[in-house]
Design an enzyme around this catalytic site. Structure first.
Site, PDB file in Angstrom:
ATOM      1  N   GLU A 664       0.824  -1.216   0.000  1.00 42.91           N
ATOM      2  CA  GLU A 664       0.000   0.000   0.000  1.00 42.91           C
ATOM      3  C   GLU A 664       0.855   1.262   0.000  1.00 42.91           C
ATOM      4  O   GLU A 664       0.543   2.250  -0.669  1.00 42.91           O
ATOM      5  CB  GLU A 664      -0.929  -0.007   1.227  1.00 42.91           C
ATOM      6  CG  GLU A 664      -1.814   1.217   1.370  1.00 42.91           C
ATOM      7  CD  GLU A 664      -2.817   1.357   0.232  1.00 42.91           C
ATOM      8  OE1 GLU A 664      -2.495   2.072  -0.731  1.00 42.91           O
ATOM      9  OE2 GLU A 664      -3.902   0.745   0.301  1.00 42.91           O
ATOM     10  N   ALA A 669       2.060   6.696   0.059  1.00 37.46           N
ATOM     11  CA  ALA A 669       2.478   6.444   1.443  1.00 37.46           C
ATOM     12  C   ALA A 669       1.315   5.904   2.266  1.00 37.46           C
ATOM     13  O   ALA A 669       0.807   4.831   1.986  1.00 37.46           O
ATOM     14  CB  ALA A 669       3.082   7.698   2.063  1.00 37.46           C
ATOM     15  N   ASP A 736       9.932   8.114 -10.883  1.00 43.75           N
ATOM     16  CA  ASP A 736       9.302   7.617  -9.658  1.00 43.75           C
ATOM     17  C   ASP A 736       7.777   7.639  -9.788  1.00 43.75           C
ATOM     18  O   ASP A 736       7.086   6.698  -9.385  1.00 43.75           O
ATOM     19  CB  ASP A 736       9.767   8.506  -8.493  1.00 43.75           C
ATOM     20  CG  ASP A 736       9.404   7.917  -7.171  1.00 43.75           C
ATOM     21  OD1 ASP A 736       9.803   6.751  -6.924  1.00 43.75           O
ATOM     22  OD2 ASP A 736       8.688   8.582  -6.395  1.00 43.75           O
ATOM     23  N   LYS A 740       4.892   4.444  -9.853  1.00 45.56           N
ATOM     24  CA  LYS A 740       3.624   4.364  -9.122  1.00 45.56           C
ATOM     25  C   LYS A 740       2.468   4.087 -10.079  1.00 45.56           C
ATOM     26  O   LYS A 740       1.559   3.311  -9.773  1.00 45.56           O
ATOM     27  CB  LYS A 740       3.368   5.662  -8.348  1.00 45.56           C
ATOM     28  CG  LYS A 740       4.412   5.895  -7.254  1.00 45.56           C
ATOM     29  CD  LYS A 740       4.201   7.215  -6.533  1.00 45.56           C
ATOM     30  CE  LYS A 740       5.356   7.484  -5.565  1.00 45.56           C
ATOM     31  NZ  LYS A 740       5.228   8.752  -4.873  1.00 45.56           N
TER      32      LYS A 740
END
Ligand code: ADP
Ligand code: ASP
Ligand code: MG
Length: 881
Positions: A664, A669, A736, A740
């Site tokens: 998760e 975060a 990055d 995701k």
């Protein structure tokens, strides 16, 4: 209650000594002594026993002597040999018999005793007595080389010398005669005789001899040798391994003790052998029956015969740790049968588990045996005649087969005896014959509380099933105090540990290993430290048992305190502690094997390392049943083949549910991004697209960028605030964010990889290959192009935001990452600071997308995302258990 048989306790007629036999010889009902008002804490007549484990050196004798300062008016203390001495004597006897050299070992043993004596007695008397004893031993060992004449084996009693020597040392440690202590050599008074169940005590003869001894001694403070005795012919003998416990009980009874305290090296009787079960817990109290069963089934802490002399008199026994006298120990007595309790006070029916090793199964089977009366009688009659004792019996009601468990060394004589007894039936084909299954152990669960409690067997067998232990035979005594299962010897420890877990641990006990105590790892440990998931109320028990950084690991048998785990890892890394130390140098396989402890129901590894190489281990860990939780994006966005391997491995582990992979915290975060998507998909919604601000750094930059300061100045400010990676290009490149997006796309079932994402990097081509310092020098080169875009956006009343987009239409997947100019209606325009935002457009949320928004970076919220995954897994395990 009068006992006439000589193998029973003394009768009133044998009373002869006023000083110590007066109350023991009375034909009173049981519990006489307790009814007189003695309490466990202040017995007037107190018997003690020190095991060899408490008598390893002169210092041990001294501290034992201190423990005897108990306020009782009369004290007898029974001693074992010094630690390891009985074994050493047995080896000497074996060597002497076999003609091997024994002189050196004899010398070493003498030396060990003489050295202890020198520390306990300033004079020469004690040493010279010991020298004499050793000289006599020397002669007897030398004589062993000659062949044995007749039935009596002269070497048989020699190992008892250890107790004689030990009694001399203890006598000295207590101050000897001058301090009012007598020394009694049990060979002078304790008479054994053969009994139905092996060696028995000849009580009348023993009492008579003791009475004579007491006429010559004060008898109020006595050091007694354990283990040794004399036989009916007056020859020295021994009571069998571990027999000093029994000696202590015999003398406690003869001395009419109100309490027998057995001092040993563990806190009392534990729920299982602590050498095999690290989680074993102390049992505060046991009934005589429970203690007998545990001892009979191999709990070494007590010799099986110990309670026999005490039970009829109701004399309580307390087992205590000589190294931790503050611990209350275990009380065995008439009232000890109360149910065992969990830490939280919940009763549970099983008191203890133990193992008997070195057994074999004998099985007689045949269809012609069903309904034939006397089959069992014939079988056990044959075993009895052959002198084979039976540990466990099991017969199915079809009577198709009878099986019994016997000592391994009696398996062959037992088999032959049964085969002879059933020769005719075997010949006639009614019985198939006798089979022997070697290498068997019996695991017994013992507890008075099992009587009438449903579900005990289910729990035991469930625990064994979880550890994949095959049960060969089962028996429950009609007393229901004991449930025994025969299993393969190779499964013994695993079986014992899993059975122990099944009764003592929460079904949601998870053995946790953490890799990478970096920022997120540290925050997670801090959160674990302040959580209360420790198994109370049978709730979730998260046991941190392993921590590793890139070079070392710290493994704990039971648990590591999360609050000081990092310090312990650092200790291992302190100068002087070598990196090559096998216990601390990182070995990921050993790490995983330790986490996947067989005795704990579940295992989980948290990978906070951020290291791609660690992700390569996930498939193996998952396949081994270890759950994996990570905030790292490597696995989720890395090579498609590895991702598939992870998915396959977590899909199913034969017979054990499946190990889960959760991540998760990789997107947003602590924000519930993945779980929201999962929930949509699992409830049948169809994903049409995702739009998101997935980088806190880029969110902050574009939330601030209004042209009043150059873009590069904002980048510098973000760096100073710690919002960027050390090299800001890692943020500006968009990689990055793309990772995701890939993770989200894969979650939605798309076979997307990084190569499939169109990424617009904010780093100009010319600055991509230069050093970090050069890049920072030339940072202003970002400004003009960005200014240009801003002006263009402003011209059409729009704003710049960094967005990730996934479009799913007609089987096509489009993934893009870069700067977009958005009109004021777009949710991304209304984010603040470093907020992340994810919009899910689905069939159900088509017109107005579902939005998850909030701070999406920082160690604490990331760790909270990881912690949430761990708890999520724990909750699903509760449902499985
Ligand atoms: P001593 O020398 O004091 O007689 P022992 O070595 O004979 O001591 O017995 C104590 C040992 O018994 C403990 O150290 C422990 O390893 C072992 N043991 C086996 N089962 C149990 C149990 N259920 N509870 C406590 N100890 C046990
Ligand atoms: N010393 C003997 C043994 O080791 C007896 C005992 O300690 O109980 O077996
Ligand atoms: Mg012992």
């Amino acid at each position: 209650m009068s006992a006439a048989s000589s193998s029973n306790p003394p009768s009133s007629s044998s009373s002869s000594s006023p000083s110590s036999l007066s109350s023991s010889s009375a034909d009173g009902p049981p519990n006489v002594v307790q009814r007189e008002g003695a309490t466990l804490d202040t017995p007037r007549r107190h018997a003690h026993k020190f095991g060899g484990s408490s008598l390893a050196s002169a210092a041990h004798y001294r501290s034992a002597a201190g423990l005897l300062d108990d306020g009782a008016s009369s004290r007898w203390v029974v001693v074992s040999a010094m630690q390891g001495v009985t074994d050493a004597l047995l080896r000497l006897v074996a060597d002497a018999r076999a003609g091997r050299d024994w002189q050196a070992d004899w010398g070493a043993l003498q030396q060990r005793h003489i050295e202890a004596a020198a520390l306990l007695d300033s004079g020469d008397a004690l040493s010279s007595q010991l020298h004499d004893e050793f000289a006599a031993l020397h002669g007897e060992l030398a004589a062993l080389a000659a062949p044995v004449d007749g039935a009596h084996d002269p070497g048989h009693a020699l190992p008892g010398l250890g107790e004689v020597l030990s009694s001399r040392l203890m006598h000295a440690a207590l101050g000897g005669d001058a301090a009012g202590w007598d020394r009694l050599d049990a060979r002078d008074v304790l008479v054994t005789q053969p009994g139905e169940l092996g060696c028995a005590i000849d009580w009348p003869a023993t009492e008579a001899l003791l009475a004579q001894w007491l006429e010559r001694h004060r008898g109020t403070q006595v050091v007694v040798t354990g283990f040794v005795a004399r036989d009916g012919q007056g020859r020295a003998t021994v009571l069998g391994r571990n027999g000093s416990d029994w000696s202590a009980a015999i003398f406690a009874r003869l001395f009419a003790a109100e309490l027998l305290t057995i001092w040993t090296d563990v806190d009392g009787v534990l729920s299982a052998d602590p050498r095999l079960v690290p989680d074993a817990v102390r049992l505060p109290s046991l009934s005589y029956a429970e203690a007998c069963e545990l001892a009979y089934f191999g709990a070494k802490v007590l010799h099986p015969q110990t309670l026999v002399p005490l039970q009829q008199r109701g004399v309580a026994v307390r087992i205590r740790n000589s190294a931790r006298p503050d611990c209350p120990g275990t009380v065995i007595g008439p009232d000890g049968g109360a149910a065992a309790r969990h830490d939280d006070g919940h009763p549970h029916p099983v008191k203890g588990l133990s193992l008997v090793e070195n057994l074999a199964i004998l099985d007689l089977s045949g269809s012609g045996m069903a309904g034939v009366p006397g089959t069992a009688e014939r079988l056990f009659g044959a075993l009895r005649e052959a002198g084979v004792s039976v540990t466990m019996i099991s017969q199915g009601s079809s009577e198709h087969s009878i099986c019994c468990v016997v000592r391994a060394d009696q398996a062959e004589p037992g088999r032959a005896a049964i085969a002879r007894a059933f020769a005719e039936a075997i010949e006639a084909g009614q019985a198939q014959g006798v089979t022997v299954t070697p290498d068997i152990c019996v695991l017994a669960a013992v507890g008075d509380g099992m009587v009438g409690t449903p579900g005990v067997a289910a729990r035991l067998l469930g625990g064994l099933a979880q550890a994949r232990v095959n049960v060969r035979a089962i028996a429950q005594g009609a007393g229901e105090r004991n449930l025994s299962v025969a299993i393969a010897a190779g499964d013994a420890t695993r079986a014992l540990r899993s059975a122990h877990s099944a009764f003592w641990l929460s079904p949601q006990t998870i053995s946790v290993g953490v890799i990478g105590p970096g920022q997120v790892g540290r925050a997670l440990l801090a959160q674990l430290a302040s959580s209360t998931f420790d198994g109370h109320d049978e709730g979730i028990d998260l046991r941190l048992r392993a921590l590793a950084d890139s070079r070392r690991m710290c493994l704990a048998a039971v648990r590591l305190d999360p609050a000081d785990a990092i310090a312990r890892l650092a200790d291992a890394a302190a100068p002087g502690a070598s990196v090559d130390d096998a216990t601390t140098a990182l070995d990921l396989d050993a790490f995983a094997a330790h986490v996947r402890a067989e005795h704990l129901p579940h295992a989980l590894i948290v990978d906070c390392s951020g290291n791609d190489a660690i992700a390569a281990h996930y498939p193996r860990w998952l396949a081994a049943g270890i759950h994996v939780v990570t905030p790292s994006k490597h696995a989720g966005s890395g090579a498609w083949s590895r991702y598939q391997a992870i998915r396959t491995a977590s899909a199913a582990v034969a017979g054990r549910g499946h190990a889960q992979f959760r991540y998760e915290a990789t997107v947003g975060a602590g924000l519930p991004v993945i779980q929201t998507l999962r929930c949509l998909l699992d409830t049948g919604d169809v994903l049409l697209g995702i739009e998101g601000v997935l980088s806190g750094t880029l969110a902050w930059l574009f939330n601030r960028y209004d042209g009043s300061v150059p873009f590069s100045a904002l980048v510098r400010e973000a760096m100073a605030l710690g919002y960027t990676e050390p090299d800001p290009r890692d943020d500006l490149s968009g990689t990055d964010v793309a990772r995701k997006l890939v993770i989200l796309a894969r979650e939605a079932g798309c076979a997307l990889s990084m190569d499939d994402v169109a990424i617009e990097s904010l780093v100009p081509e010319a600055l991509r290959g230069v050093s970090r310092s050069e890049f920072l020098e030339r940072l202003h080169e970002l400004d003009a192009p960005m200014q240009e875009r801003l002006l263009q956006a402003r011209a059409s009343d729009r704003q710049l935001r960094h967005l990730a987009r996934l479009e799913l239409a007609a089987g096509e997947v489009h993934a893009t990452v870069g700067v977009s100019s958005l009109d004021g209606g777009h949710a991304a325009v209304h984010t603040r600071l470093t907020d992340n935002l994810v919009q899910f457009r689905t069939r159900r949320y088509a017109d107005n997308p579902l939005v998850v928004q909030g701070p999406g970076a920082g160690p604490d919220v990331t760790a909270a995302g990881v912690f949430g995954d761990i708890l999520g897994i724990a909750q699903t395990l509760g449902a499985q258990a």
